[in-house]
Design an enzyme around this catalytic site. Structure first.
Site, short mmCIF file in Angstrom:
data_model
loop_
_atom_site.label_atom_id
_atom_site.label_comp_id
_atom_site.label_asym_id
_atom_site.label_seq_id
_atom_site.Cartn_x
_atom_site.Cartn_y
_atom_site.Cartn_z
N ASN A 1 0.91 -1.23 -0.32
CA ASN A 1 0.05 -0.01 -0.01
C ASN A 1 0.84 1.28 0.06
O ASN A 1 2.29 1.29 -0.08
CB ASN A 1 -1.03 -0.20 1.18
CG ASN A 1 -0.27 -0.04 2.63
OD1 ASN A 1 0.54 0.77 2.92
ND2 ASN A 1 -0.49 -1.16 3.33
N ASP B 1 -4.38 -6.16 5.48
CA ASP B 1 -5.41 -7.00 5.99
C ASP B 1 -5.34 -8.54 5.51
O ASP B 1 -5.78 -9.40 6.43
CB ASP B 1 -6.74 -6.28 5.84
CG ASP B 1 -6.95 -5.05 6.74
OD1 ASP B 1 -6.40 -4.93 7.60
OD2 ASP B 1 -7.37 -4.15 6.00
N LYS C 1 7.29 -17.68 -10.55
CA LYS C 1 6.76 -16.34 -11.13
C LYS C 1 5.61 -17.13 -12.03
O LYS C 1 5.62 -18.02 -12.64
CB LYS C 1 7.43 -15.76 -12.09
CG LYS C 1 6.97 -14.48 -12.70
CD LYS C 1 7.72 -13.60 -13.91
CE LYS C 1 6.69 -12.64 -14.62
NZ LYS C 1 7.51 -12.14 -15.49
N ILE D 1 -1.85 -7.35 14.66
CA ILE D 1 -0.58 -7.01 15.39
C ILE D 1 -0.85 -6.32 16.62
O ILE D 1 -0.53 -6.75 17.98
CB ILE D 1 0.33 -6.36 14.61
CG1 ILE D 1 0.93 -7.35 13.41
CG2 ILE D 1 1.63 -6.31 15.47
CD1 ILE D 1 1.84 -6.72 12.47
N PHE E 1 -3.20 3.43 15.52
CA PHE E 1 -3.51 4.64 14.63
C PHE E 1 -4.71 4.09 13.82
O PHE E 1 -4.85 2.75 13.67
CB PHE E 1 -2.27 4.73 13.71
CG PHE E 1 -1.28 5.91 14.30
CD1 PHE E 1 -0.91 5.84 15.26
CD2 PHE E 1 -1.43 7.32 13.62
CE1 PHE E 1 0.13 7.10 15.86
CE2 PHE E 1 -0.62 8.05 13.73
CZ PHE E 1 0.23 8.30 14.96
N LYS F 1 -12.80 1.89 16.66
CA LYS F 1 -11.62 1.07 16.37
C LYS F 1 -10.50 1.16 17.86
O LYS F 1 -10.28 -0.07 18.24
CB LYS F 1 -10.64 1.85 15.44
CG LYS F 1 -9.69 0.75 14.77
CD LYS F 1 -8.96 1.54 13.42
CE LYS F 1 -9.97 0.94 12.44
NZ LYS F 1 -9.18 1.73 11.01
N LYS G 1 -9.97 -2.35 19.16
CA LYS G 1 -8.46 -3.01 19.56
C LYS G 1 -8.12 -3.22 20.92
O LYS G 1 -6.87 -3.74 21.12
CB LYS G 1 -7.54 -2.04 18.70
CG LYS G 1 -7.74 -1.39 17.34
CD LYS G 1 -6.91 -2.52 16.21
CE LYS G 1 -7.11 -2.41 14.91
NZ LYS G 1 -6.52 -2.90 13.86
N1 CTP Z 1 -2.95 -2.99 12.62
C1 CTP Z 1 -2.03 -3.98 13.22
N2 CTP Z 1 -2.35 -5.17 12.39
C2 CTP Z 1 -3.30 -5.34 11.49
C3 CTP Z 1 -4.07 -4.33 10.89
C4 CTP Z 1 -3.73 -3.08 11.60
O1 CTP Z 1 -1.44 -3.93 14.01
N3 CTP Z 1 -3.22 -6.63 10.82
C5 CTP Z 1 -3.04 -1.68 13.37
C6 CTP Z 1 -2.42 -0.35 12.70
O2 CTP Z 1 -0.96 -0.36 12.47
C7 CTP Z 1 -2.99 0.71 13.45
C8 CTP Z 1 -4.41 0.17 13.91
O3 CTP Z 1 -4.18 -1.25 13.79
O4 CTP Z 1 -2.55 0.92 14.43
C9 CTP Z 1 -5.54 0.12 12.76
O5 CTP Z 1 -5.26 0.02 11.56
P1 CTP Z 1 -6.47 0.30 10.42
O6 CTP Z 1 -5.62 -0.10 9.13
O7 CTP Z 1 -6.61 1.90 10.39
O8 CTP Z 1 -7.56 -0.70 10.81
P2 CTP Z 1 -7.86 -2.04 10.43
O9 CTP Z 1 -7.89 -2.75 11.97
O10 CTP Z 1 -7.22 -2.63 9.09
O11 CTP Z 1 -9.33 -1.74 10.24
P3 CTP Z 1 -10.21 -1.40 9.07
O12 CTP Z 1 -9.24 -1.63 7.69
O13 CTP Z 1 -11.47 -2.17 8.87
O14 CTP Z 1 -10.52 0.15 8.89
#
Ligand code: CTP
Length: 407
Positions: free
Chosen positions: A213, A282, A292, A312, A332, A346, A350
């Site tokens: 990303n 995700d 490949k 995480i 975050f 969130k 979390k």
């Molecule tokens: N995060 C993480 N591990 C993941 C996904 C997210 O540690 N597999 C952490 C990110 O570093 C951030 C927080 O969770 O601190 C939220 O990340 P975000 O991408 O905004 O949220 P998601 O949990 O992926 O939720 P969504 O995509 O549904 O908004």
């Protein structure tokens, strides 16, 4: 950002080939907003002229305690009283020995001895041949100078002017600048061990392709730097980004979310604060191919199955250390809309005490950002500013939330 605005630095030069780097350092200090008064020993003038240093600092250089320009003829008193810090770069082995013994037979050493200890800190950037640096006498002097309250900024490693290779080079001007800026930051996280995740993750599809990303890692790197400046020990677990490691920060490079999880679970054992800024993928391809993936001529794309990555932040936040309060977790949220509602939800999902929301598309790759802090007490906006400025404010906010449990 002018991190040294309003600071007056006395920059002392002693004899050594690294004097050539002092010109660049002087320029960097001035560019960062400091006023700089250069003081040179006679040996330093063998390596670089006062004319150069005057032009770069925009002030006449001082070199002698008998300089009649000062109305009271006490340059050592006047110059040291004005300074917010005295920085000696380069500091020779001989000058370290002199400082240690309180020698005062030239303007610079006289000034160091005459400075008010409680108001004017002394920082030195040693520069010398590796054998001189390693010599027990120099190492003894270094330890004793530190015990006397002097900040010894360390040395670089590499090729030396004498043709040898090893420790003892003066740090580069930009490294010294970062150290000086850090020196002036309040030590609100002294004694803490901060673990930060930053950047994107990369989930392999095959050996040459993957899913990632647009996260640049800048916010996480800024937080790692700010935490170090605030006196913390810092471990930065970074996904694939092309950013240089902030000074004094221990960096662990990872690629995938699974690697990041393993690195974080390990480092979290010793951490007291965990700040998750990484944009973790995700999902990952269920079966990354060993070779490949080739087009098969059918015109159809390959069927890629996905599995969800572990969360995480949620994993670390549910660990016994986090639950007992020994590890303070900060998440975050990168959102595209309805920031307060999403950040609040969130935070609960979390299981973290503090969640920092930002609008993803408005910040990815940028040097500035705006934050929304959501905790049990409610929400607080931190308006748009550089990521480093925001990181310093966030570090202060986190430190203030630690107070009740540590006092
Ligand atoms: N995060 C993480 N591990 C993941 C996904 C997210 O540690 N597999 C952490 C990110 O570093 C951030 C927080 O969770 O601190 C939220 O990340 P975000 O991408 O905004 O949220 P998601 O949990 O992926 O939720 P969504 O995509 O549904 O908004």
């Amino acid at each position: 950002m002018n991190d040294l605005a309003g600071k007056h630095i006395v920059l002392g030069l002693t004899g050594g080939i690294a004097c050539y780097k002092a010109a660049e350092l002087c320029r960097a200090l001035v560019k960062e907003g400091a006023t700089v008064q250069v003081v040179m020993t006679e040996s330093a003038t063998q390596f670089i002229t006062p004319v150069t240093m005057q032009a770069l600092s925009n002030r006449p250089v001082y070199g002698s305690q008998w300089d009649a320009r000062e109305p009271n003829n006490m340059a050592h008193i006047n110059l040291s009283r004005e300074a917010d810090a005295i920085l000696i770069a380069p500091c020779s082995a001989d000058f370290m020995a002199k400082l240690l013994h309180g020698g005062a037979d030239d303007l610079l050493s006289l000034m160091c001895l005459a400075r008010p200890l409680d108001r004017v800190p002394l920082l030195i950037a040693p520069a010398m041949n590796r054998e001189m640096w390693d010599h027990p006498a120099t190492q003894r002097n270094r330890a004793q100078l530190q015990a006397d309250g002097c900040t010894v900024l360390g040395v670089g490693t590499g090729d030396q002017a004498c043709g040898e290779t090893g420790d003892g080079r003066m740090l580069e001007p930009q490294e010294l600048l970062q150290d000086v800026v850090a020196f002036f930051q309040p030590k609100v996280l002294a004694g803490q061990h901060v673990l930060v995740t930053a950047g994107p993750t990369f989930e392999a599809i095959d050996p040459v392709r993957g899913i990632t990303n647009l996260s640049s890692g800048k916010m996480g790197f800024a937080i790692a730097r700010a935490a170090h400046e605030a006196g913390a020990q810092v471990t930065l677990v970074a996904g694939p980004v092309s950013l240089s490691t902030p000074r004094g920060v221990q960096r662990v490079d990872v690629k995938s979310a699974s690697d990041m999880l393993a690195a974080c679970v390990d480092a979290a054992q010793a951490a007291s604060i965990f700040i998750a800024t990484a944009a973790v993928a995700d999902w990952r391809p269920a079966q990354p191919a060993d070779q490949k993936i080739k087009k098969d001529g059918s015109g159809l794309p390959p069927a890629l199955g996905f599995v969800e990555n572990a969360d995480i932040l949620a994993t670390v936040a549910s660990s016994p250390r986090a639950q007992s309060g020994a590890l303070y977790c900060v998440g975050f949220a990168a959102e595209s809309h309805d920031l307060l509602a999403h950040a609040t939800a969130k935070r609960a999902r979390k299981g973290v005490p503090l969640l920092v929301g930002n609008i993803g598309p408005a910040t990815f790759g940028q040097d500035d950002n705006a934050l929304l802090l959501v905790d049990a007490a409610g929400a607080k906006e931190i308006p748009r500013a550089s990521k480093l400025a925001l990181a310093r404010l966030l570090v202060a906010e986190i430190a203030s939330r630690l107070q009740p449990s540590s006092s």
